[in-house]
Design a protein around this motif. Structure first.
Motif, PDB file in Angstrom:
ATOM      1  N   VAL A  18       0.855  -1.179   0.000  1.00 49.38           N
ATOM      2  CA  VAL A  18       0.000   0.000   0.000  1.00 49.38           C
ATOM      3  C   VAL A  18       0.890   1.228   0.000  1.00 49.38           C
ATOM      4  CG1 VAL A  18      -1.827   1.243   1.188  1.00 49.38           C
ATOM      5  CG2 VAL A  18      -1.781  -1.269   1.255  1.00 49.38           C
ATOM      6  N   ILE A  19       0.964   1.904  -1.137  1.00 53.55           N
ATOM      7  CA  ILE A  19       1.836   3.067  -1.269  1.00 53.55           C
ATOM      8  C   ILE A  19       1.168   4.317  -0.699  1.00 53.55           C
ATOM      9  CG2 ILE A  19       3.229   4.420  -2.871  1.00 53.55           C
ATOM     10  CD1 ILE A  19       4.029   1.477  -2.614  1.00 53.55           C
ATOM     11  N   GLY A  20      -0.114   4.470  -0.972  1.00 57.02           N
ATOM     12  CA  GLY A  20      -0.828   5.660  -0.519  1.00 57.02           C
ATOM     13  C   GLY A  20      -2.224   5.688  -1.095  1.00 57.02           C
ATOM     14  N   PRO A  21      -2.936   6.805  -0.927  1.00 59.51           N
ATOM     15  CA  PRO A  21      -4.303   6.888  -1.456  1.00 59.51           C
ATOM     16  C   PRO A  21      -4.305   6.815  -2.974  1.00 59.51           C
ATOM     17  CG  PRO A  21      -3.544   9.031  -0.687  1.00 59.51           C
ATOM     18  CD  PRO A  21      -2.522   8.038  -0.234  1.00 59.51           C
ATOM     19  N   THR A  22      -5.402   6.300  -3.511  1.00 60.35           N
ATOM     20  CA  THR A  22      -5.524   6.148  -4.953  1.00 60.35           C
ATOM     21  C   THR A  22      -6.827   6.755  -5.437  1.00 60.35           C
ATOM     22  OG1 THR A  22      -5.688   4.531  -6.754  1.00 60.35           O
ATOM     23  CG2 THR A  22      -6.563   3.875  -4.622  1.00 60.35           C
TER      24      THR A  22
END
Length: 210
Positions: A18-22
């Motif tokens: 999970v890198i960040g919001p999408t």
């Protein structure tokens, strides 16, 4: 020199990262994206300084999503459950003092008051919104319908005094030109339009065999 060896569960490894919001729409839906777009009567090519067509379409889409037909009717003093004619019950007739109006039960169906003169789309255009580019399968079109909460009694006796009618999210499957009626299917708790076996309902449930 050795070649790169990919892990067998490479897909699951990517899912855990999970890198960040999408901005990707992760909500599953049986409705095509274009079926939510409103019809906008403005030119495709706009002059500099004017609102682009796609921006106006998105603004109206978000505006229309904030509307609730039950609340709009309630603001005008209309109870949705009382719009459907019921069987006449002479033993429980309200008095003039209670209703402050002539004591006549509702007996005319809503179809009599239907007026499509100002509709922005024809029934065929509404149904065609279920077609996605490059696909031959027609998906349901989202809508709301005033339906009984009890499906069994609603089919057996639509005018029963025991029924409670509410505006329910449905998928529009088909339109009958002769009867001028839409065929709709209630959405499940996840907002999906599925049959008894959990499969998406395509082409209005019309098979090649008819």
């Amino acid at each position: 020199v050795t070649t790169f060896k990919m892990p067998e569960d490479f897909g699951s490894i990517l899912d855990k990262q999970v890198i960040g919001p999408t901005t990707e729409n992760l909500i599953k839906s049986d409705f095509p994206v274009q079926s939510f777009k409103p019809k906008v009567q403005i030119a495709f090519q706009r002059l500099p300084g004017q609102c682009p067509r796609r921006v106006e379409t998105e603004r109206r889409r978000r505006l229309y999503l904030t509307f609730d037909i039950a609340q709009l009717l309630a603001s005008k003093g209309i109870e949705s459950n009382e719009l459907i004619p019921r069987h006449h019950d002479p033993d429980n007739m309200p008095t003039i003092v209670e209703k402050k109006d002539p004591v006549f039960p509702i007996y005319l169906p809503l179809e009599i008051f239907d007026d499509n003169e100002y509709d922005c789309r024809t029934p065929e255009e509404w149904i065609s919104l279920g077609l996605e580019p490059g696909s031959h399968d027609r998906k349901p079109v989202p809508g709301k319908s005033l339906l009984p909460t009890d499906d069994i009694l609603g089919h057996e006796d639509p005018k029963s005094q025991k029924l409670i009618y509410k505006w329910i999210d449905v998928g529009v499957l088909h339109y009958d030109n002769e009867k001028e009626l839409y065929l709709v299917h209630k959405t499940d708790k996840n907002g999906l339009v599925r049959d008894e076996e959990g499969r998406p309902i395509l082409n209005g449930r019309i098979t090649p065999e008819g």
